[in-house]
Design a protein around this motif. Sequence first.
Motif, mmCIF file in Angstrom:
data_model
loop_
_atom_site.group_PDB
_atom_site.id
_atom_site.type_symbol
_atom_site.label_atom_id
_atom_site.label_comp_id
_atom_site.label_asym_id
_atom_site.label_seq_id
_atom_site.Cartn_x
_atom_site.Cartn_y
_atom_site.Cartn_z
ATOM 1 N N LYS A 33 -42.111 17.732 12.484
ATOM 2 C CA LYS A 33 -41.733 18.176 13.825
ATOM 3 C C LYS A 33 -40.227 18.448 13.909
ATOM 4 O O LYS A 33 -39.785 19.447 14.495
ATOM 5 C CB LYS A 33 -42.138 17.108 14.839
ATOM 6 N N ILE A 36 -39.240 21.701 12.206
ATOM 7 C CA ILE A 36 -39.541 22.862 13.050
ATOM 8 C C ILE A 36 -38.464 23.030 14.117
ATOM 9 O O ILE A 36 -37.982 24.140 14.369
ATOM 10 C CB ILE A 36 -40.927 22.709 13.713
ATOM 11 N N LYS A 40 -35.729 26.156 14.722
ATOM 12 C CA LYS A 40 -35.532 26.862 15.992
ATOM 13 C C LYS A 40 -34.063 26.844 16.415
ATOM 14 O O LYS A 40 -33.567 27.821 16.979
ATOM 15 C CB LYS A 40 -36.402 26.227 17.068
ATOM 16 N N MET A 65 -46.382 24.368 14.885
ATOM 17 C CA MET A 65 -45.434 25.461 15.082
ATOM 18 C C MET A 65 -45.792 26.280 16.322
ATOM 19 O O MET A 65 -44.910 26.688 17.089
ATOM 20 C CB MET A 65 -45.377 26.340 13.831
ATOM 21 N N GLU A 68 -44.566 24.767 19.384
ATOM 22 C CA GLU A 68 -43.124 24.910 19.557
ATOM 23 C C GLU A 68 -42.721 26.342 19.907
ATOM 24 O O GLU A 68 -41.546 26.698 19.849
ATOM 25 C CB GLU A 68 -42.396 24.455 18.291
ATOM 26 N N ILE A 248 -40.570 23.694 6.060
ATOM 27 C CA ILE A 248 -41.473 22.835 6.817
ATOM 28 C C ILE A 248 -41.590 21.444 6.215
ATOM 29 O O ILE A 248 -41.673 20.440 6.923
ATOM 30 C CB ILE A 248 -42.860 23.509 6.959
#
Length: 374
Positions: A33, A36, A40, A65, A68, A248
């Motif tokens: 998490k 990710i 961003k 993903m 998000e 990831i």
Amino acid sequence: MADYIPSTNEWYKVDDIDKVDSPALLLYKDRVKENIRLLKSMVSDVSILRPHVKTNKMAEVCSMMLQEGITQFKCATIAEAEMLATTGAPDVLLAYQLVGPKAERFANLIKAYPAVYFACLTDNEANAKHISKVAEAHGIVMNVFIDLNIGMNRTGIVPGKALPLVAFILSLKNVKLVGLHGYDGHIRDTDTATRQQNSDEGFQQVAALHQKIAEIHQRALKMVMGGTPTFPTHAHRKNVECSPGTFIFTDWGYKHAFPDEAFDYAALVITRVISIVDEHTICTDLGHKAVAAENPLPRVHFLNAPDAVPTGQSEEHFVLRVPNASSYHTGDVLYGVPVHICPTVALYDKAYVVENKKITTQWEVVARKRTINF
């Protein structure tokens, strides 16, 4: 490569690891998490992200993903494309050229998921014609990106020679040209300025072709560029989508080659000591079948045994030289960071999900299969 700094908080240790047989793949959900969210934060707009799912191959990770706000994805196999469709991904680029039966399979997938915007790659007229013929037989139009060779020398057409291919694709009734794809996986400079310079040189070729297509054919095509090492070099460009994949989970290779990208290890392999060979040698159950074997030794680094040096590996065995074998016992668990996580994940049919140092569930590595349904 940077020197290894031993972990002091032992974040990786699992309290109920005795429940998990080895070798096994562990997935640390909170770290996934955070990776990710870090991704961003490194771009100005989430809409420019098109992550590659060849690293994770799990529907649940793709759903994370999507949650998000990431809605565009890239993949390498039809199974990965199907996995994305089942998770509700609205936009899927199969970054591969459809040869042989793949075009037929892809057409069936497109018809099965009409709400998903699918596209694929092509780099020559014969293949584009093949795709068009299959699409016509199915009564559909296939979206295609032209795959460009900007230095990787693996697939793609050189941008300076691509205009005739553009014209040919535009003449086909059942193929729609929607974009240009340039993967620069050969750019692996640790120095960020050098990496940016080399990335710019490759991108300039794509941008020049993009401009010519706009002028000659009045087409404004998408551009998809880069992987984990180079996506920051493309993130500031206009009308460019970035497609990192390894971020990831990250791995030893990328963590040490690209220290400017602060992604954390989120997937590890565990192995157990199965034999004490002599005073400086132990053997574990992490064979070729349990960790990517395309790199020379060491193929994995152990967080709780940083002084262990691999000396040999076979299908089910991994021999390590250690300073003092008497400090190990049969059954001891070692937590390893693979040098290359992507093909390592593909060796496992499931991952054990870790939350708060406990195994909470298992996720199927569904897209390790070549075929799911289509």
